[in-house]
Write an enzyme that holds these catalytic residues in place. Structure first.
Site, PDB file in Angstrom:
ATOM      1  N   HIS A  37       2.874   9.043   5.351  1.00  0.00           N
ATOM      2  CA  HIS A  37       1.567   9.599   5.017  1.00  0.00           C
ATOM      3  C   HIS A  37       0.810   9.820   6.332  1.00  0.00           C
ATOM      4  CE1 HIS A  37       2.446   9.067   0.848  1.00  0.00           C
ATOM      5  NE2 HIS A  37       2.651   7.773   1.002  1.00  0.00           N
ATOM      6  N   GLU A 130       8.067  -1.496  -3.059  1.00  0.00           N
ATOM      7  CA  GLU A 130       6.793  -0.970  -3.574  1.00  0.00           C
ATOM      8  C   GLU A 130       6.947  -0.281  -4.918  1.00  0.00           C
ATOM      9  OE1 GLU A 130       5.088   1.836  -0.775  1.00  0.00           O
ATOM     10  OE2 GLU A 130       7.022   2.704  -0.257  1.00  0.00           O
ATOM     11  N   ASP A 156       1.443   1.765  -4.057  1.00  0.00           N
ATOM     12  CA  ASP A 156       2.533   2.261  -4.907  1.00  0.00           C
ATOM     13  C   ASP A 156       2.952   1.201  -5.929  1.00  0.00           C
ATOM     14  OD1 ASP A 156       3.002   4.958  -4.168  1.00  0.00           O
ATOM     15  OD2 ASP A 156       3.816   4.279  -2.267  1.00  0.00           O
TER      16      ASP A 156
END
Ligand code: 3PY
Ligand code: MG
Length: 233
Positions: A37, A130, A156
């Site tokens: 990200h 996650e 997540d």
């Protein structure tokens, strides 16, 4: 880099060597450059790792995905290790480890480039847990030789389990289960932290390393706070 003894790390999502150098200058135990990200591409990654090295801060790169070429490019730029997102099975964990090491141990293609003059003989391979699938497969993931640590992505994990990350005891119970399993396997266990309050809360649950908030979040928070405090009385 010792992730087993209460290591507190920075987290970079804004491209640029200056923000990397600033972050590397405050005494973090490590800094993770996030290329899954955030806004950082390959070219920015190089100068950010150089800036962090100049500060003497150990570097991790969160790679965009669990592929040998992606992991190899981070290591060719001489990251000290990688954080691999969304590792759900032992097979995926084994693939991540293999991507970090040359044959015969792994499948990394030779071409270290910057690594030639900043040799990193044994890169650290941290896998992210996650998802509910990863939690279900955790014992198998932990049994994979060469996994150097586990990093939990609470956002997540929260989305995948439908459990709020703040204020739901079921979420902390899940984290406690993960921490217990990873520490029983003798490995460091870390988690992304959106605030210092998170660091304290997750430390109390037994986590051994912490990363975040991101540079973008810290900058925005400080700017907003300054704007707020500067309003006319
Ligand atoms: C998550 O919370 O899911 C993360 O990956 C943290 O960066
Ligand atoms: Mg995540």
């Amino acid at each position: 880099m010792d992730l087993s003894a209460d290591a507190v790390g920075g987290w970079l999502q804004l491209p640029g060597s200056a923000t990397a150098e600033v972050t590397g200058s405050v005494g973090f135990d490590f800094v993770c450059v996030d290329t899954q990200h955030g806004l950082i591409g390959d070219d920015a990654l190089l100068t950010m790792l150089q800036a962090l090295d100049a500060t003497g801060t150990p570097t991790l790169v969160r790679v965009a995905r669990n592929e040998p070429d992606v992991i190899g490019r981070a290591l060719d730029r001489a990251a000290a290790g990688v954080v691999v997102p969304l590792v759900d099975t032992a097979e995926q964990a084994a693939a991540a480890v293999a991507a970090c090491h040359y044959p015969p141990r792994g499948v990394r293609s030779y071409g270290p480039t910057r690594g030639t003059w900043r040799e990193r003989p044994d890169p650290v391979c941290v896998v992210m847990v996650e998802t509910p699938a990863a939690v279900a497969a955790l014992a198998d993931i932990l049994a994979v030789p060469g996994v150097d640590g586990v990093f939990v992505g609470p956002s997540d994990l929260s989305l995948g389990t439908g459990t709020a990350q703040d204020g739901d005891p079921a979420f902390d119970a899940l984290l406690t289960e993960i921490v217990g399993a990873v520490r029983a396997a003798g490995l460091p266990v870390g988690i992304f932290c959106a605030s210092a309050a998170h660091v304290h809360r997750f430390r109390a649950l037994g986590f051994t390393f912490f990363a975040g908030p991101s540079d973008a979040a810290l900058l925005r928070g400080a700017a907003a706070e300054h704007r707020r405090r500067s309003a006319p009385a």
